[in-house]
Design a protein around this motif. Sequence first.
Motif, short mmCIF file in Angstrom:
data_model
loop_
_atom_site.label_atom_id
_atom_site.label_comp_id
_atom_site.label_asym_id
_atom_site.label_seq_id
_atom_site.Cartn_x
_atom_site.Cartn_y
_atom_site.Cartn_z
N PHE A 183 0.81 -1.22 0.00
CA PHE A 183 0.00 0.00 0.00
C PHE A 183 0.85 1.27 0.00
N SER A 184 2.04 1.22 0.62
CA SER A 184 2.88 2.42 0.59
C SER A 184 3.43 2.61 -0.82
N LEU A 185 3.73 1.51 -1.52
CA LEU A 185 4.21 1.62 -2.91
C LEU A 185 3.11 2.19 -3.81
N LEU A 186 1.88 1.70 -3.61
CA LEU A 186 0.75 2.22 -4.40
C LEU A 186 0.59 3.71 -4.17
N SER A 187 0.71 4.09 -2.89
CA SER A 187 0.59 5.51 -2.53
C SER A 187 1.69 6.33 -3.20
N PHE A 188 2.91 5.79 -3.20
CA PHE A 188 4.05 6.49 -3.77
C PHE A 188 3.87 6.65 -5.29
N ILE A 189 3.45 5.57 -5.93
CA ILE A 189 3.23 5.62 -7.39
C ILE A 189 2.16 6.67 -7.71
N PHE A 190 1.13 6.70 -6.87
CA PHE A 190 0.03 7.66 -7.04
C PHE A 190 0.54 9.10 -7.00
N VAL A 191 1.40 9.42 -6.02
CA VAL A 191 1.87 10.82 -5.93
C VAL A 191 2.84 11.14 -7.08
N ILE A 192 3.62 10.15 -7.49
CA ILE A 192 4.54 10.38 -8.62
C ILE A 192 3.71 10.72 -9.87
N VAL A 193 2.63 9.97 -10.07
CA VAL A 193 1.78 10.21 -11.24
C VAL A 193 1.17 11.62 -11.16
#
Lengths: 260, 308
Positions: free
Chosen positions: A110-120
């Motif tokens: 979930f932290s990776l998903l969150s990180f990818i989300f902010v990068i996008v």
Amino acid sequence: MSLRRISTIIRRDIEIMLNLKWKMVETFYFPATMTVIWGFFILWSQEMAFEGAFVLLTVNMFWSFAYQSQSGTNQQIMEDRWTETFRQVVTTPLKAHEYLIGKSFIGVLFSLLSFIFVIVIAYVFFDYTLFLNNWVYFLVFVSIVLITSTAISILVSSLITILGNEYAFISWTTTQLFILFSAPFFPVEVYPFVIRKISEFIPYTWVFESIRMLVDSGYVLPSMLSRGLVLSLVFLGISIPVYSKSYKLARKNGRLVKIW
Amino acid sequence: MTTAVDIRDISKKFKRNGKEFYALKDISFKIKEGEIFGLLGPNGAGKSTLINILTTILLPDKGTAKIFGYDIIEERQKILETINSVSGETRFHWLLKVKNILKFYLDVYDIPSEKKKDRIEYLAEMLEMKHLLNRTYRTLSTGEKMRVTLVKSLLNHPKLVLYDEPTVGLDPDIAVKTRELVKEINKREGTTILLTSHYMGEVEELCKRIAFIDGGRISDIGTVKKLKSKKFPTYRVKIGVSEIKNKELLKKHGFKMNRKTLTKELENNEDPSELIRFLVKNNYDVISFETEHPTLEDYFLKMTRDRK
């Protein structure tokens, strides 16, 4: 070790996570709003020809990522205790380390998903492309942060297991302390001698140092990355036996019984 | 008969306000396979400490126990595969569906996929809760939650189930149903059951043998009948008659009189029908007859009073 039991924990926790509305908000809403704020700061700073804004945004993204992955894993572990289901889980054949692996996996996912989300968000709305040109460095940064945050969350869980549920607050306050000692927005030289020495042993320090160097000169010293990576592995290496010891100690002094 | 639980010299100390005290002291006893065994005792006697040790989440300071031959310290994994335990305070995650909660535990107990559905259906039918499987746990009533708890306690075909205060806080009708289910589980699955309860009627109804634990020590152990007769060697007979005559004769034979009721204390091995024969022979019209045996509650109260 049973992969089936680990995947069972993961499947159950994904179902819980997807149903916990506040958890979804915490995972995506706060990092996204933070990115938007700093994104606008980049737009403004470009007019002022201020390059440091990229450092601020990147550091903030990794800061948020570190927080998410550590407190996320800890909250995963605490979830069973808060909902008084922990006893049911520890009186099954599920081993302590299988439980830990399952919980850490969810925290990392979930932290990776969150990180990818902010990068996008940063890429789409603010033309943030630093990661595109330096994706190998970013991969190493992400690895260091994930390993370190997982190790810290294991250490924090060990502490809560020994001290009791009333100390659950350390699960969401610890990363802040580590960030404080890892010089996020400025070079470590700014710190007084003692704090500087402490910060050299924190893997996050080398991620933030590398980010500043990357924005400033377009490259990163491999020695910085390897130092961060080795330190993060040392953290992980220490955390696992500490967790096993704390679990055994809690079985001996009766703390495990009181953690529902 | 195989020994299901063999507890040997178990002691456990804790610290309270800086002072050490024994929660359990040299506890030893055995439970036979297929038995429903009751553990009685006042609050803080050490019942839950013993349950926690048997479920391996608490390590004893001294002594050990074997469950179906597996050592609780050396063979923890085997123990956890063999037993199951629930208490009246058992909770499951409020957001999960009942069938997913049960599937989770089936997976954790490594029940093969092809048998999972059958096991859930069999138990759900036995405990009349098929209609609850698609409900979310938080929407269940207290009684329905107890059914889920009981189903969970049987998922892995346990040879021993530890029920710690299973009916605490339940409405009487649900408690009655729970007791029936525990009996059914024991009968149909042949499961050995170790039960702790504050409700003496419950223990008396379910258990043939009990151990009374107090101050961390076993102060009495045996069949319910034997323990009661040890503390209460007599029982009372109450006989209603149409008219009391020849008081001297009745007094001579040990009767006490109150209006038209005669009472007499008999030894546990004495036959009360002798009294009826005696009264009929002496021209009494016997209109009612009842015996008053001490209950397990009387036994419990006597045990706790004797301690003081």
